[in-house]
Write a protein that holds these residues in place. Structure first.
Motif, PDB file in Angstrom:
ATOM      1  N   MET A   1      34.368  27.754  44.263  1.00 33.82           N
ATOM      2  CA  MET A   1      35.698  28.091  43.817  1.00 33.82           C
ATOM      3  C   MET A   1      36.046  29.466  44.361  1.00 33.82           C
ATOM      4  N   THR A   2      37.277  29.617  44.825  1.00 36.74           N
ATOM      5  CA  THR A   2      37.738  30.906  45.335  1.00 36.74           C
ATOM      6  C   THR A   2      38.917  31.413  44.521  1.00 36.74           C
ATOM      7  N   LEU A   3      38.991  32.706  44.383  1.00 38.46           N
ATOM      8  CA  LEU A   3      40.117  33.369  43.725  1.00 38.46           C
ATOM      9  C   LEU A   3      41.052  33.829  44.829  1.00 38.46           C
ATOM     10  N   ASP A   4      42.175  33.145  44.998  1.00 32.36           N
ATOM     11  CA  ASP A   4      43.095  33.439  46.095  1.00 32.36           C
ATOM     12  C   ASP A   4      44.167  34.452  45.732  1.00 32.36           C
ATOM     13  N   ARG A   5      44.486  34.561  44.456  1.00 31.38           N
ATOM     14  CA  ARG A   5      45.512  35.515  44.031  1.00 31.38           C
ATOM     15  C   ARG A   5      45.141  36.044  42.658  1.00 31.38           C
ATOM     16  N   LEU A   6      45.372  37.335  42.444  1.00 37.30           N
ATOM     17  CA  LEU A   6      45.108  37.961  41.151  1.00 37.30           C
ATOM     18  C   LEU A   6      46.194  38.978  40.867  1.00 37.30           C
ATOM     19  N   THR A   7      46.843  38.830  39.733  1.00 44.26           N
ATOM     20  CA  THR A   7      47.828  39.801  39.265  1.00 44.26           C
ATOM     21  C   THR A   7      47.294  40.411  37.982  1.00 44.26           C
ATOM     22  N   ILE A   8      47.282  41.739  37.930  1.00 39.76           N
ATOM     23  CA  ILE A   8      46.698  42.476  36.811  1.00 39.76           C
ATOM     24  C   ILE A   8      47.786  43.316  36.162  1.00 39.76           C
ATOM     25  N   THR A   9      47.891  43.243  34.839  1.00 41.29           N
ATOM     26  CA  THR A   9      48.840  44.060  34.093  1.00 41.29           C
ATOM     27  C   THR A   9      48.146  44.656  32.876  1.00 41.29           C
ATOM     28  N   ASP A  10      48.183  45.976  32.775  1.00 39.15           N
ATOM     29  CA  ASP A  10      47.668  46.737  31.620  1.00 39.15           C
ATOM     30  C   ASP A  10      46.205  46.435  31.303  1.00 39.15           C
ATOM     31  N   PHE A  11      45.394  46.323  32.333  1.00 39.93           N
ATOM     32  CA  PHE A  11      43.961  46.073  32.191  1.00 39.93           C
ATOM     33  C   PHE A  11      43.204  47.334  32.577  1.00 39.93           C
ATOM     34  N   GLY A  43      39.048  40.184  37.831  1.00 37.50           N
ATOM     35  CA  GLY A  43      38.785  38.886  38.455  1.00 37.50           C
ATOM     36  C   GLY A  43      37.679  38.128  37.751  1.00 37.50           C
ATOM     37  N   TYR A  44      36.625  38.833  37.395  1.00 35.58           N
ATOM     38  CA  TYR A  44      35.511  38.226  36.661  1.00 35.58           C
ATOM     39  C   TYR A  44      35.994  37.704  35.306  1.00 35.58           C
ATOM     40  N   PHE A  45      36.795  38.519  34.608  1.00 33.26           N
ATOM     41  CA  PHE A  45      37.298  38.118  33.290  1.00 33.26           C
ATOM     42  C   PHE A  45      38.177  36.873  33.410  1.00 33.26           C
ATOM     43  N   LEU A  46      39.014  36.821  34.435  1.00 36.54           N
ATOM     44  CA  LEU A  46      39.884  35.663  34.613  1.00 36.54           C
ATOM     45  C   LEU A  46      39.065  34.391  34.847  1.00 36.54           C
ATOM     46  N   ILE A  47      37.997  34.494  35.612  1.00 32.33           N
ATOM     47  CA  ILE A  47      37.179  33.329  35.931  1.00 32.33           C
ATOM     48  C   ILE A  47      36.225  32.950  34.795  1.00 32.33           C
ATOM     49  N   ARG A  48      35.596  33.942  34.167  1.00 31.51           N
ATOM     50  CA  ARG A  48      34.561  33.690  33.170  1.00 31.51           C
ATOM     51  C   ARG A  48      35.030  33.798  31.716  1.00 31.51           C
ATOM     52  N   LYS A  73      45.289  32.438  40.934  1.00 37.03           N
ATOM     53  CA  LYS A  73      45.257  31.103  41.530  1.00 37.03           C
ATOM     54  C   LYS A  73      43.840  30.875  42.038  1.00 37.03           C
ATOM     55  N   LEU A  74      43.199  29.841  41.494  1.00 35.32           N
ATOM     56  CA  LEU A  74      41.836  29.476  41.867  1.00 35.32           C
ATOM     57  C   LEU A  74      41.870  28.166  42.639  1.00 35.32           C
ATOM     58  N   ASN A  75      41.085  28.106  43.699  1.00 40.41           N
ATOM     59  CA  ASN A  75      40.971  26.882  44.494  1.00 40.41           C
ATOM     60  C   ASN A  75      39.537  26.396  44.471  1.00 40.41           C
ATOM     61  N   ASP A  76      39.369  25.112  44.226  1.00 39.22           N
ATOM     62  CA  ASP A  76      38.060  24.508  44.452  1.00 39.22           C
ATOM     63  C   ASP A  76      38.238  23.456  45.543  1.00 39.22           C
ATOM     64  N   ALA A  77      37.245  22.713  45.835  1.00 38.06           N
ATOM     65  CA  ALA A  77      37.307  21.766  46.945  1.00 38.06           C
ATOM     66  C   ALA A  77      38.355  20.676  46.731  1.00 38.06           C
ATOM     67  N   GLU A  78      38.722  20.410  45.483  1.00 39.17           N
ATOM     68  CA  GLU A  78      39.607  19.287  45.192  1.00 39.17           C
ATOM     69  C   GLU A  78      40.989  19.651  44.673  1.00 39.17           C
ATOM     70  N   SER A  79      41.170  20.856  44.097  1.00 36.97           N
ATOM     71  CA  SER A  79      42.454  21.151  43.475  1.00 36.97           C
ATOM     72  C   SER A  79      42.704  22.655  43.351  1.00 36.97           C
TER      73      SER A  79
END
Length: 104
Positions: A1-11, A43-48, A73-79
């Motif tokens: 899985m890849t993280l293609d976009r990350l938007t961060i606000t007040d973190f 990014g870690y928090f968004l994924i985990r 926006k996360l991409n894996d091999a299928e979606s």
């Protein structure tokens, strides 16, 4: 899985930031205290759904703010998965592809 976009606000120390990979690697550079590790932690928090540094999500909110928001926006091999987390003193709200998620 890849993280293609990350938007961060007040973190942590980050008021607003946006990272986009466009299929390539991202290089984060800057002086000490600029927020490089905070970007990685977001990014870690968004994924985990948790931090690798702080067990209490309420402590991740930037000073003088009431909530933090992470959208990606996360991409894996299928979606593609559009995900978002809003965290505050009352817990976290998680969204997946436009709908509230019941659990992580």
């Amino acid at each position: 899985m890849t993280l293609d976009r990350l938007t961060i606000t007040d973190f942590r120390c980050i008021e607003n930031a946006a990272l986009e990979s466009n299929g390539s690697n991202i290089l984060i550079a800057g002086p000490n205290g600029a927020g490089k590790t905070s970007c990685l932690e977001a990014g870690y928090f968004l994924i985990r759904g948790r931090s690798f540094r702080q067990p209490r999500a309420a402590r991740l909110i930037r000073h003088d703010s009431s909530v933090f928001r992470l959208v990606g926006k996360l991409n894996d091999a299928e979606s593609v998965h559009n995900v978002g987390i809003e965290g505050g003193s009352g817990g976290a709200r998680i969204r997946h592809n436009g709908s509230d998620a019941k659990n992580l």
